[in-house]
Write a protein that holds these residues in place. Structure first.
Motif, short mmCIF file in Angstrom:
data_model
loop_
_atom_site.label_atom_id
_atom_site.label_comp_id
_atom_site.label_asym_id
_atom_site.label_seq_id
_atom_site.Cartn_x
_atom_site.Cartn_y
_atom_site.Cartn_z
N LEU A 107 15.20 -11.30 -9.03
CA LEU A 107 13.94 -10.55 -9.01
C LEU A 107 14.22 -9.08 -8.73
CD1 LEU A 107 12.02 -13.15 -6.84
CD2 LEU A 107 11.41 -12.52 -9.18
N PRO A 108 13.41 -8.18 -9.32
CA PRO A 108 13.59 -6.75 -9.00
C PRO A 108 13.24 -6.49 -7.53
CG PRO A 108 11.64 -7.07 -10.37
CD PRO A 108 12.32 -8.41 -10.27
N PRO A 109 13.83 -5.46 -6.93
CA PRO A 109 13.51 -5.15 -5.53
C PRO A 109 12.01 -4.90 -5.38
CG PRO A 109 15.31 -3.77 -6.33
CD PRO A 109 14.79 -4.52 -7.51
N GLY A 110 11.44 -5.47 -4.33
CA GLY A 110 10.02 -5.26 -4.07
C GLY A 110 9.10 -6.21 -4.81
N ALA A 111 9.64 -7.29 -5.38
CA ALA A 111 8.81 -8.21 -6.19
C ALA A 111 7.75 -8.90 -5.32
CB ALA A 111 9.70 -9.26 -6.85
N GLN A 165 6.23 -21.69 6.41
CA GLN A 165 6.88 -22.32 5.24
C GLN A 165 6.74 -21.43 4.01
OE1 GLN A 165 4.65 -25.90 5.93
NE2 GLN A 165 6.41 -26.96 6.80
N LEU A 166 5.60 -20.76 3.88
CA LEU A 166 5.42 -19.83 2.75
C LEU A 166 6.38 -18.65 2.87
CD1 LEU A 166 3.90 -18.75 0.27
CD2 LEU A 166 2.31 -17.64 1.85
N PHE A 167 6.51 -18.10 4.06
CA PHE A 167 7.38 -16.93 4.22
C PHE A 167 8.86 -17.33 4.02
CE2 PHE A 167 3.98 -15.11 7.32
CZ PHE A 167 3.17 -14.80 6.24
N ALA A 168 9.21 -18.54 4.40
CA ALA A 168 10.59 -19.01 4.15
C ALA A 168 10.85 -19.11 2.64
CB ALA A 168 10.81 -20.36 4.83
N GLY A 178 13.57 -14.56 -2.97
CA GLY A 178 13.88 -13.14 -3.12
C GLY A 178 12.67 -12.26 -3.33
N PHE A 179 11.48 -12.78 -3.01
CA PHE A 179 10.29 -11.93 -3.07
C PHE A 179 10.20 -11.07 -1.83
CE2 PHE A 179 9.03 -15.22 -6.09
CZ PHE A 179 8.49 -14.45 -7.10
N ALA A 180 9.56 -9.90 -1.98
CA ALA A 180 9.35 -9.01 -0.83
C ALA A 180 7.99 -9.27 -0.19
CB ALA A 180 9.45 -7.56 -1.27
N ARG A 181 7.01 -9.68 -1.01
CA ARG A 181 5.63 -9.76 -0.52
C ARG A 181 4.89 -10.91 -1.18
NH1 ARG A 181 4.05 -3.65 0.60
NH2 ARG A 181 6.07 -2.71 0.27
N ASN A 182 3.75 -11.26 -0.56
CA ASN A 182 2.88 -12.32 -1.08
C ASN A 182 1.44 -11.82 -1.21
OD1 ASN A 182 4.72 -14.19 1.15
ND2 ASN A 182 4.60 -14.88 -0.98
#
Ligand SMILES: O=C(O)c1cc(C(=O)O)oc(=O)c1
Length: 317
Positions: free
Chosen positions: A29-33, A64-67, A73-77
């Protein structure tokens, strides 16, 4: 493993639990995805499921979502209020606050919501409301009530997320096109992918976006829409054998035609799937097939969600 639901709730018979131990995606994933469509469920003992819900899931907590975010490799949700919580946004708010600014929310509110409640949701990170028209998920809400809510949230800079089935678009067209905000359509408006890409049904959806520059869509949920599969299951599919081959042309068409108005999300923990539970790592590996260039990938995964959900952090935003 059979995942629990706590708080004395009983899972809907046949419920498929989210998949534990997702693989490491091949696609980097690109940085900040941003994973721009996911949910939290409960835990039921702390955040009870709504009495009016149409299903009872297994718990799927913020931890569990943040894990999963970190593993993939995501930065945010962007956490979207699930219908099993009705208009009780406490689990969503709790997750957004705990994320330390790395999650935004899309809430469900009723006409009775007060301005102070809307302000509190905004402070927690909510940036939109969801209107759901999928009959198996919610009871009917009159359109004048929804329009009133849209008019109240517009001054906050929020947008409206809509979820519906493709065959209902003709009836919903006038309502969607009258909304005063950005409108984000969940899961590509649920096309029937057995019908042709250039046929009237998908053509109407493409026309909706072409004629209305305030309408965006999430190119998500191939696992819900696919008829042919193969499903994203461990040990299946590689970087050159994408799962859900029948959905890919629809998603790619939208990404290439409207590159600045598309979002992508895992849809974790994948409520109401009936035949399989995808490996989220393999779902990420679908992305380069629907967004074939680094520029399209950056728009889909970083630039577009940042503009909508974290405009203050975007240069010139
Ligand atoms: O198709 C679904 O069953 C579904 C349900 C929900 C929800 O219950 O909120 O959200 C989704 O994005 C998809």
């Amino acid at each position: 493993m059979d995942r629990p639901t706590t708080g004395g709730f009983v899972k809907t018979p046949g419920w498929l639990d989210w998949y534990e131990g997702p693989s490491q995606p091949h696609f980097q994933l690109p940085p900040g995805a941003v994973d721009a469509h996911c949910h939290v469920f409960g835990p039921g003992e702390r955040f009870p499921y709504a009495p009016e819900r149409k299903y009872t899931p297994c718990d799927a907590s913020k931890e569990q979502l943040f894990a999963l975010r970190d593993h993939l490799g995501f930065a945010r949700n962007v956490i979207v209020q699930a219908t099993c919580h009705g208009a009780d946004n406490r689990a969503l708010v709790d997750a957004c606050v705990a994320s330390g600014g790395r999650a935004r929310g899309v809430a469900t509110v009723r006409r009775s919501v007060t301005d102070a409640e809307l302000q509190a949701l905004h402070s927690a990170g909510v940036r939109g409301v969801r209107f759901n028209f999928v009959k198996r998920l919610v009871d009917f809400t009159p359109k004048d009530e929804l329009l009133e809510i849209a008019q109240r949230i517009a001054p906050l800079g929020w947008h409206v997320v809509v979820y519906f089935e493709a065959q209902d678009l003709p009836e919903l067209w006038d309502f969607f096109t009258a909304l005063p905000t950005v409108v984000v359509v969940d899961h590509m408006g649920r096309p029937d992918v057995r019908k042709p890409l250039d046929g009237p049904e998908f053509g109407l959806f493409v026309r909706l976006l072409r004629e209305h520059p305030n309408i965006w869509t999430k190119v998500s949920c191939p696992e819900r829409l696919s008829v042919s599969g193969p499903p994203a299951l461990p040990g299946r599919c590689g970087p050159n054998q994408p799962p859900y081959a029948d959905v890919i042309p629809f998603a790619r068409h939208l990404v290439q035609t409207f590159p600045d108005r598309v979002l992508w999300g895992t849809d974790w923990p994948h409520p109401n799937l009936k035949d399989h539970m995808p490996d989220d790592g393999l779902l990420v590996d679908v992305i380069p097939h629907i967004a074939p260039t680094p520029e399209l990938q950056r728009k889909l995964l970083v630039d577009n969600p940042m503009r909508l959900y974290w405009p203050d952090e975007v240069q010139g935003g």
